[in-house]
Design an enzyme around this catalytic site. Sequence first.
Site, short mmCIF file in Angstrom:
data_model
loop_
_atom_site.label_atom_id
_atom_site.label_comp_id
_atom_site.label_asym_id
_atom_site.label_seq_id
_atom_site.Cartn_x
_atom_site.Cartn_y
_atom_site.Cartn_z
N ASN A 103 9.28 -0.63 7.83
CA ASN A 103 8.51 0.54 8.73
C ASN A 103 8.07 -0.28 9.92
O ASN A 103 7.99 0.19 11.09
CB ASN A 103 7.57 1.23 7.93
CG ASN A 103 6.76 2.37 8.96
OD1 ASN A 103 7.60 3.27 9.26
ND2 ASN A 103 5.38 1.81 9.45
N HIS A 104 7.77 -1.45 9.83
CA HIS A 104 7.17 -2.22 10.99
C HIS A 104 7.36 -3.60 10.77
O HIS A 104 7.66 -4.17 9.68
CB HIS A 104 5.66 -1.70 10.95
CG HIS A 104 5.01 -2.04 9.64
ND1 HIS A 104 4.70 -1.00 8.71
CD2 HIS A 104 4.76 -3.11 8.83
CE1 HIS A 104 4.23 -1.25 7.64
NE2 HIS A 104 4.40 -2.61 7.69
N ARG A 199 11.68 -2.71 -3.65
CA ARG A 199 10.81 -1.59 -3.55
C ARG A 199 10.38 -1.22 -2.12
O ARG A 199 9.97 -2.22 -1.41
CB ARG A 199 9.49 -2.17 -4.36
CG ARG A 199 8.02 -1.21 -4.19
CD ARG A 199 7.22 -1.61 -2.99
NE ARG A 199 5.97 -0.85 -2.86
CZ ARG A 199 5.22 -0.80 -1.92
NH1 ARG A 199 5.47 -1.51 -0.59
NH2 ARG A 199 3.92 -0.12 -2.07
N ASP A 201 8.91 -0.03 1.19
CA ASP A 201 7.54 0.39 1.91
C ASP A 201 7.41 1.40 2.33
O ASP A 201 8.19 1.58 3.28
CB ASP A 201 7.12 -0.86 2.38
CG ASP A 201 5.46 -0.99 2.69
OD1 ASP A 201 4.84 -0.90 1.76
OD2 ASP A 201 5.24 -1.17 3.79
N GLU A 243 8.30 3.75 -2.25
CA GLU A 243 6.67 4.18 -2.15
C GLU A 243 6.57 5.30 -1.31
O GLU A 243 6.84 5.32 0.00
CB GLU A 243 6.02 3.06 -1.46
CG GLU A 243 4.49 3.45 -1.51
CD GLU A 243 3.71 2.67 -0.53
OE1 GLU A 243 2.44 2.49 -0.31
OE2 GLU A 243 4.36 2.01 0.73
N HIS A 309 -1.41 -2.85 -6.15
CA HIS A 309 -2.08 -3.83 -5.35
C HIS A 309 -2.89 -3.10 -4.20
O HIS A 309 -3.42 -3.77 -3.44
CB HIS A 309 -1.17 -4.69 -4.57
CG HIS A 309 -0.07 -3.72 -3.72
ND1 HIS A 309 0.85 -3.26 -4.27
CD2 HIS A 309 0.03 -3.73 -2.48
CE1 HIS A 309 1.55 -2.53 -3.36
NE2 HIS A 309 0.95 -3.02 -2.22
N ASP A 310 -2.69 -1.75 -4.08
CA ASP A 310 -3.59 -1.05 -3.10
C ASP A 310 -4.66 -0.28 -3.72
O ASP A 310 -4.93 -0.80 -4.96
CB ASP A 310 -2.66 0.15 -2.57
CG ASP A 310 -1.55 -0.49 -1.51
OD1 ASP A 310 -1.96 -1.56 -0.68
OD2 ASP A 310 -0.60 -0.03 -1.36
C1 GLC Z 1 2.26 0.13 1.80
C2 GLC Z 1 1.52 -1.09 1.00
C3 GLC Z 1 0.44 -1.71 1.52
C4 GLC Z 1 0.80 -1.91 2.91
C5 GLC Z 1 1.35 -0.90 3.82
C6 GLC Z 1 1.63 -1.40 5.32
O1 GLC Z 1 1.34 1.20 1.81
O2 GLC Z 1 1.59 -0.72 -0.51
O3 GLC Z 1 -0.02 -2.75 0.83
O4 GLC Z 1 -0.78 -2.31 3.44
O5 GLC Z 1 2.38 -0.39 3.15
O6 GLC Z 1 2.72 -2.06 5.12
#
Ligand code: GLC
Length: 554
Positions: A103-104, A199, A201, A243, A309-310
Site C-alpha cells: 500500500n505504501h 499476507r 497488508d 488483512e 501484532h497490532d
Molecule cells: C497493517 C499492519 C500494521 C501496520 C500497517 C501499516 O495494519 O498490520 O502493523 O502498521 O498495516 O503497514
Amino acid sequence: MINDLWYKNGIIYCLNVGSFMDASGDGTGDFPGLLRRLDYLQGLGVTAIWLMPFQPSPMRDGGYDITDYYAVDSRYGTLGDFVEFTHGCQQRGIRVMIDLVVNHTSDQHPWFQDARRSHDSPYRDWYVWSADKPADAESGIVFPGVQTSTWTYDDASQAWYFHRFFHFQPDLNTANPHVQAEILKIMGFWLQLGVSGFRMDAVPFVIAVKAPGQPQPVEQYDMLRTFREFLQWRVGEAIILAEANVLPDTDLDYFGDDGDRLHMMFNFQVNQTLFYALATGDTRPLIEAMDATRSKPATAQWGNFLRNHDELDLGRLSEDQRQAVFAAFGPERDMQLYDRGIRRRLAPMLRGNRARMELAYSLLMTLPGTPVVRYGDEIGMGDDLSLPERSCARTPMQWSTEPQGGFTKSDKPYLPVISRGSFGYQTINVAQQRRDPESLLNWMERIMRMRKEVPEIGWGDFAILGTGTPEVLALRYDWRNNAVLVLHNFADTAREIALDVAAVDGGSRDLINLLSEDHSHADDSGQHHIRLEAYGYRWFRVGGLDYLLKRSDV
Ligand code: GLC
C-alpha cells in the site's frame, strides 16, 4: 483436487524474525536462528509460518515501512539465509507465507526519493500528490492519537503527498499500471524463492482510489483478480490472505463471487465479538458475526485469530460492547490504543487463567476457518506496557531460563525480554514447558494435532445448535457424512445443557469425546445432558464408533 487446498485445513503461525531467535548474538533475531527453531515449530504442528516484514527498513513501523522489496534486511541475514530457511521449511513440510506491504513504501525508498526530487521523475506518478493542501487532510487517519494527518507537505517537491498511515509511509499510486506490474514482480520474486503465499497488508487501502477529496474509499476490486491470476499462473498452490477489516456485506467483493479473487481473509468480525463473548459470557453477537460471515465461495477460507501484532481492534463493536471489553481486559488507559483497541497480549488479558486460555484456544481451533496463532501464545507469553504502542506485544520469544530468556547472547536485545513478574522468562519459557506434560505448550500441541485430524471444521458447513443457555456455544460441522460437535462454556461457573443431536445418515446418536474418555449417550428421548465446568469445552464426534466405518475421507 479439493484436498489440495492446504489453507482450508492448516494452522498458520505468525512470527517476527527479529523477535524469534538470535543466532549471531547481536541482539536481533535472524534467519539462522529461526532455522534452528524449525524443529520446534514442526513439533508444535504448524503447517505454515507467516513472517512479518523482513525486508530492509528504517523500522519506524515495525518493518511495515520498506525500502527494498527484493532483499533481506541485513539485521536478519542475507537472501541466502532466507533460502536456507525456506528449504528447511520445505524439508519439514511447512509452508512459508510472507507479508506483502505494497500500500505504501518507506519515505526512504529510492522510488520516493526520486519521485520527490523532480516532477519529471519516472517515479513521480508512483505516489499520490496534490499541489494544494487537500480539504480532507485530517480525515481517514488510521492511528488516531499518534498520526495527525493523511497528507504531508514535502518541501523538496513543494507538494502534498498522501499517506493512509504514518507520514513516513507514502502511499503508492496503485492505480498506476507500472506500480501494479511492480507488485506482481515482487510476488513473483518471492514465489520463486519458495514462498506459498502472502499476507497482504491493508488490502482495502491498496485497492482504494487515491486522490485528494476521497473521504469515502472507492475500491477497485478488479485489481484483486489480477493478483490472484498472476499468483495462480506462477504457483498453483500459492494464496493471498487479506488483512481487510471490512463489513460482512463486502466480503464477497474480496473473495470474488466465484472465488476468483482472494483466497483468505482475516475474520475481524468474529475476532471482536469473540472477545466480547470472553469478556461478558454473552455469545449472541459472536453468533451473529458467524452468521454474517457464513457465505463464501467453496475455495475461500477465513483466517481466525485471537491476538496479532497490532492492537486488538474493537472498532466494530457498539460503544457499550467496547466498554464491556475494555472493562474486562484493558481497564487502564495505558492498556488501550488508538481510541478503539487494547494493546495487551492474550495471556495477561485473561490473567494467566489456564481454563480461560484453553477456552480461547479451543475456540480459535474450532471456529469456521483456519487458525492463525501468534508466536509466544503457545506458552502464554505476556506483554511489556512500558514499551510504546504496539511494541509491547512484540517482545522476544522466551526459550529458557538462561539470561535474556535464551533468545540472544547479547545483553542488549533489540526489545527487552520480559523478565519480571509472573510473565517473566524465568517462569514462562519453552524449555520448562516442554518438559512438563501438563504445560500449556503441550496442551497446545495436542489441540493443534486434534484440529488437523478434524477436517470437518476447515471444510464443512456449520450449524449453531440451541443450548438454551446464552453462555454456551454449540457448533456442529457436517462434511462428507461425518459430523463433529464442539461446545464452549463462556461462563465462570458450570452450566448444564440439554441438546438434541441429529445422527448422521442413520448412525448412532452417541457423542464420542475426542479429548477424554467422557463420552455422551443420548437418553430415551434422544437428548444429551452435558455438564460443562466453568470455561469448559468439549469436542465430540457424532455417531459413536460407526463413524469410523463410514468415513469417506480416510
Ligand atoms: C497493517 C499492519 C500494521 C501496520 C500497517 C501499516 O495494519 O498490520 O502493523 O502498521 O498495516 O503497514
